[in-house]
Write a protein that holds these residues in place. Structure first.
Motif, short mmCIF file in Angstrom:
data_model
loop_
_atom_site.label_atom_id
_atom_site.label_comp_id
_atom_site.label_asym_id
_atom_site.label_seq_id
_atom_site.Cartn_x
_atom_site.Cartn_y
_atom_site.Cartn_z
N CYS A 221 -77.40 -118.13 43.39
CA CYS A 221 -78.18 -117.96 44.14
C CYS A 221 -78.10 -117.81 45.58
CB CYS A 221 -79.14 -119.54 43.76
SG CYS A 221 -79.71 -119.06 41.82
N GLN A 222 -79.31 -117.95 46.57
CA GLN A 222 -79.20 -118.20 47.94
C GLN A 222 -80.42 -118.75 48.57
OE1 GLN A 222 -79.43 -113.62 50.35
NE2 GLN A 222 -79.87 -112.81 48.28
N MET A 223 -79.94 -119.74 49.35
CA MET A 223 -81.03 -120.43 49.76
C MET A 223 -81.67 -120.48 51.15
SD MET A 223 -79.70 -124.32 47.37
CE MET A 223 -81.37 -125.01 47.10
N VAL A 224 -82.51 -120.09 51.56
CA VAL A 224 -82.65 -119.70 53.57
C VAL A 224 -84.44 -121.01 53.98
CG1 VAL A 224 -84.10 -117.99 54.22
CG2 VAL A 224 -82.38 -117.52 52.94
N ASP A 225 -83.82 -121.13 54.66
CA ASP A 225 -84.46 -122.49 55.03
C ASP A 225 -84.89 -123.89 54.02
OD1 ASP A 225 -84.93 -120.99 57.24
OD2 ASP A 225 -87.16 -120.09 56.11
N CYS A 226 -84.06 -124.39 53.49
CA CYS A 226 -83.40 -125.19 52.51
C CYS A 226 -83.18 -126.65 53.79
CB CYS A 226 -82.91 -125.19 51.17
SG CYS A 226 -83.69 -123.29 50.87
N ASP A 227 -84.18 -127.57 53.65
CA ASP A 227 -83.12 -129.45 53.64
C ASP A 227 -83.31 -129.33 52.79
OD1 ASP A 227 -86.25 -128.73 54.57
OD2 ASP A 227 -86.04 -130.19 56.35
N LEU A 228 -83.26 -130.42 53.05
CA LEU A 228 -83.25 -132.25 52.29
C LEU A 228 -82.85 -131.68 50.45
CD1 LEU A 228 -85.60 -134.38 54.25
CD2 LEU A 228 -83.44 -134.22 54.69
N ALA A 229 -82.24 -130.59 50.26
CA ALA A 229 -82.06 -130.03 48.91
C ALA A 229 -81.02 -131.43 48.22
CB ALA A 229 -81.74 -128.89 48.83
N PHE A 230 -82.15 -131.05 46.80
CA PHE A 230 -81.53 -131.67 45.79
C PHE A 230 -81.15 -132.97 45.41
CE2 PHE A 230 -78.55 -127.96 46.91
CZ PHE A 230 -78.69 -127.21 45.47
N GLU A 231 -82.32 -133.71 46.38
CA GLU A 231 -82.43 -135.58 46.58
C GLU A 231 -82.36 -135.99 45.61
OE1 GLU A 231 -84.85 -138.99 48.85
OE2 GLU A 231 -85.44 -137.09 49.01
N ARG A 232 -81.31 -136.82 44.69
CA ARG A 232 -81.34 -137.74 43.85
C ARG A 232 -81.23 -136.73 42.53
NH1 ARG A 232 -82.49 -143.24 44.13
NH2 ARG A 232 -83.34 -143.50 46.14
N SER A 233 -80.34 -136.11 42.48
CA SER A 233 -80.32 -134.55 41.38
C SER A 233 -79.22 -134.75 41.03
CB SER A 233 -81.30 -132.96 41.66
OG SER A 233 -81.90 -133.07 42.23
N HIS A 234 -78.89 -134.49 39.39
CA HIS A 234 -77.74 -133.95 38.63
C HIS A 234 -77.70 -132.52 38.76
CE1 HIS A 234 -78.62 -137.92 36.88
NE2 HIS A 234 -76.98 -137.94 37.07
N VAL A 235 -76.58 -131.88 39.53
CA VAL A 235 -76.97 -130.49 39.80
C VAL A 235 -75.48 -130.11 39.90
CG1 VAL A 235 -77.18 -130.57 42.42
CG2 VAL A 235 -77.49 -128.68 41.77
N LEU A 236 -75.58 -128.64 39.19
CA LEU A 236 -74.54 -127.74 39.34
C LEU A 236 -75.01 -126.86 39.95
CD1 LEU A 236 -72.52 -128.30 35.34
CD2 LEU A 236 -72.03 -129.08 37.84
N ALA A 237 -74.05 -126.55 41.42
CA ALA A 237 -74.72 -125.73 41.75
C ALA A 237 -73.79 -124.76 42.16
CB ALA A 237 -76.14 -125.83 42.89
N GLU A 238 -73.98 -123.03 42.38
CA GLU A 238 -73.27 -122.03 43.45
C GLU A 238 -73.84 -121.52 44.13
OE1 GLU A 238 -71.20 -117.88 42.41
OE2 GLU A 238 -71.13 -119.03 40.76
N VAL A 239 -73.92 -121.86 45.44
CA VAL A 239 -74.56 -121.11 46.86
C VAL A 239 -74.14 -120.24 48.15
CG1 VAL A 239 -76.45 -121.82 48.09
CG2 VAL A 239 -76.21 -123.31 46.35
#
Length: 292
Positions: A221-239
């Motif tokens: 995935c692409q993420m644009v203009d994203c700040d404070l991402a994934f707060e308190r999340s359980h995540v597996l992310a390929e960005v």
């Protein structure tokens, strides 16, 4: 039975009919009657103009083609099952609610509070403008849908979205078991409090996305203009693009990306791995490093 080229404005004009085709008819007039097709079975409506309230309630086996429902056609389809809607305009508030097994194709929707508590809806090549779109709906299958509005897809379950464009904020809050593929999602505060949501080959835009999530996955995935991402999340992310900032990814999380402006860790348990990948080191090939 066939009815053509007539105008109806009385209360419950065709109440309880069965096995009927209605073609090129108008539902409008001074009597201002409601509930034209209430409690009908196996009815096809083609080329109709609907300007009165509550026309399709408690219907079964309903087909609508080239039907224009105006702003005055409020709460058009409620409590109906086995519904097909094609090449139609749904422009009244609360146009679809608590229906089951609905198929929509080539429709234009301008309807706040659309689709609440609907069970099993397929939507293809449609456009929609709404607020609180599809809230508490289950069994959604959307392809080539363009949506704009606020508070969309909240509390939905069991949904797949493909090749869609969503311009929205506060979307997918409390959503469960959702897959979004090959789509663009733009807006603030995406997906908070969601569970088992996956984004594949998507473009995600906007501040503070995907916080307080369980079982979150991002694939390519692409993420644009994203700040404070994934707060308190359980995540597996390929960005595949840099992120402005990542905040407090929880233990067990792993986020890979080419760059990050800041990784914020100011609570206990925010030990998720943020890994920078794809950089070049003096011609020796790509490598990766984890951010503390």
């Amino acid at each position: 039975m066939l009815i053509e080229n007539q105008t109806f404005d009385e209360e419950r004009a065709l109440y309880g009919v069965r096995g009927l085709v209605v073609r090129n008819c108008c539902f409008d007039g001074p009597a201002d009657g409601e509930s034209a097709f209430k409690e009908c079975d196996d009815v096809t409506v083609e080329g109709a103009f609907m300007n009165l309230r509550y026309p399709f309630w408690h219907d079964h086996g309903l087909v609508l083609r080239n039907v224009e429902m105006t702003e005055l056609c409020r709460a058009a389809l409620w409590y109906s099952k086995d519904v097909t809607i094609e090449d139609s305009q749904l422009h009244g508030i609360k146009a679809l609610r608590e229906c089951g097994n609905v198929r929509m194709r080539n429709c234009d929707i301008v309807s706040p509070e659309f689709g609440w508590s609907t069970r099993g809806i397929t939507m293809e090549r449609c456009t929609a403008q709404s607020e609180y779109f599809m809230m508490r709906a289950t069994g959604l299958r959307f392809r080539d849908v363009r949506f704009s509005g606020k508070y969309s897809f909240q509390y939905i379950e069991d949904a797949v979205f493909e090749n869609c464009v969503f311009d929205t904020k506060d979307a997918f809050w409390h959503a469960r078991n959702v897959v979004v593929r090959n789509s663009r999602v733009r807006g603030e505060y995406l997906g908070w409090y969601s569970g088992n949501v996956t984004f594949e080959n998507c473009l995600i835009e906007g501040t503070q996305p995907l916080c307080y999530c369980e079982g979150l996955r991002l694939v390519n995935c692409q993420m644009v203009d994203c700040d404070l991402a994934f707060e308190r999340s359980h995540v597996l992310a390929e960005v595949t693009t840099p992120i402005d900032s990542v905040k407090n990814p929880l233990e067990g999380s792993r986020i890979t990306l080419p760059a990050v402006g800041e990784v914020i860790r100011d609570i206990e348990g925010a030990t998720g791995v943020v890994e920078i990948v794809g950089e070049k080191d003096e011609g020796l090939g790509s490598h990766a490093r984890a951010c503390a």
